[in-house]
Design an enzyme around this catalytic site. Structure first.
Site, short mmCIF file in Angstrom:
data_model
loop_
_atom_site.label_atom_id
_atom_site.label_comp_id
_atom_site.label_asym_id
_atom_site.label_seq_id
_atom_site.Cartn_x
_atom_site.Cartn_y
_atom_site.Cartn_z
N LYS A 79 0.85 -1.19 0.00
CA LYS A 79 0.00 0.00 0.00
C LYS A 79 0.89 1.24 0.00
O LYS A 79 1.81 1.37 0.82
CB LYS A 79 -0.92 -0.01 1.23
CG LYS A 79 -1.95 -1.13 1.17
CD LYS A 79 -2.68 -1.29 2.48
CE LYS A 79 -3.82 -0.31 2.62
NZ LYS A 79 -4.55 -0.56 3.90
O1 G3P Z 1 -6.66 1.02 5.45
C1 G3P Z 1 -7.70 1.95 5.46
C2 G3P Z 1 -8.72 1.67 6.47
O2 G3P Z 1 -8.24 0.75 7.39
C3 G3P Z 1 -9.20 2.89 7.18
O3 G3P Z 1 -10.22 2.49 8.01
O4 G3P Z 1 -11.62 2.53 10.00
O5 G3P Z 1 -9.38 3.66 10.04
O6 G3P Z 1 -11.26 4.62 8.72
P1 G3P Z 1 -10.64 3.39 9.26
#
Ligand code: G3P
Length: 226
Positions: free
Chosen positions: A86
């Site tokens: 990533k």
């Molecule tokens: O990798 C991106 C994702 O994990 C973001 O999720 O829940 O931190 O907004 P969040």
């Protein structure tokens, strides 16, 4: 639509893998920080749990292109060919994505909040682009609509990157994008569990067990068929 677990807790990953058709695990630095300990050991344990055929997403930490390239090469060396690196979708990231494409290293343009970020990451050669549905919602925009727009941009511009929608807070967001035909979604264990969390489902299953007990006297079909 491929389905990934957006979490690094080994117990949760093993539990979900056992019951759901899961395509792999996605991580980022914040997800690894939530587990604590040595992130390399955590990632090796995840790779062992999911096997070599499922995809593991690991994020490059530096914010300059050279550092991203160093991280990406080291990540693929350590965790195998079915590992996707990533890369934040920022200018240095597009530079790194282009170079990594030429090296045959698979990438995901991540930290996507806008359709044009996704466009640039895809055009640079990313295999996946990862828009953050719920975080976009929290900024006052419609995260699901942004992901649909990104999917349309990729399709209409013949860009080969696959949408990997992330940052879900509920199963409805996943359902809408699954119905729209996006390639991949990654969600936390609680959101994946919510796909089948419904009192009507539990009641129907309990009814079948209770009704059959009247004729099967508590035995299963296997018990009765011996
Ligand atoms: O990798 C991106 C994702 O994990 C973001 O999720 O829940 O931190 O907004 P969040």
């Amino acid at each position: 639509m491929k389905l990934f677990i957006d979490d690094a807790h080994l117990d949760a990953i093993k539990r979900l893998l056992a019951v759901y058709p899961i395509d792999g695990v996605t991580t980022n630095p914040s997800i690894l920080a939530k587990v604590g300990g040595n992130p390399v050991e955590v990632l090796h344990a995840i790779r062992a749990a999911i096997g070599n055929d499922r995809l593991l997403f690991v994020q490059a930490v530096p914010t300059d292109a050279e550092g991203m390239l160093r991280d990406a090469r080291a990540i693929v060396r350590a965790f195998g060919k079915n590992t996707v690196v990533k890369i934040p979708s920022i200018p240095a990231g597009f530079q790194a994505i282009r170079a990594l494409r030429d090296e045959g290293i698979h990438t995901c343009g991540t930290v996507v909040y806008t359709p044009l970020q996704a466009y640039l990451a895809a055009k640079a050669g990313a295999d996946y682009v990862a828009p953050y549905v719920n975080r976009i919602d929290n900024m006052g925009y419609d995260g699901v609509a942004v992901v649909k727009e990104i999917q349309d941009i990729l399709t209409k511009n013949d860009l080969l990157a696959e949408v990997l929608a992330a940052s879900f807070k509920n199963s409805q967001q996943v359902l809408t994008l699954c119905a729209y035909g996006i390639g991949s979604a990654t969600a936390a264990p609680a959101v994946i569990d919510a796909f089948v969390k419904n009192p009507a489902i539990d009641a129907a299953v309990a009814d079948f067990v209770r009704d059959f007990a009247q004729v099967g006297h508590g035995k299963s079909m296997a018990d009765l068929l011996v």
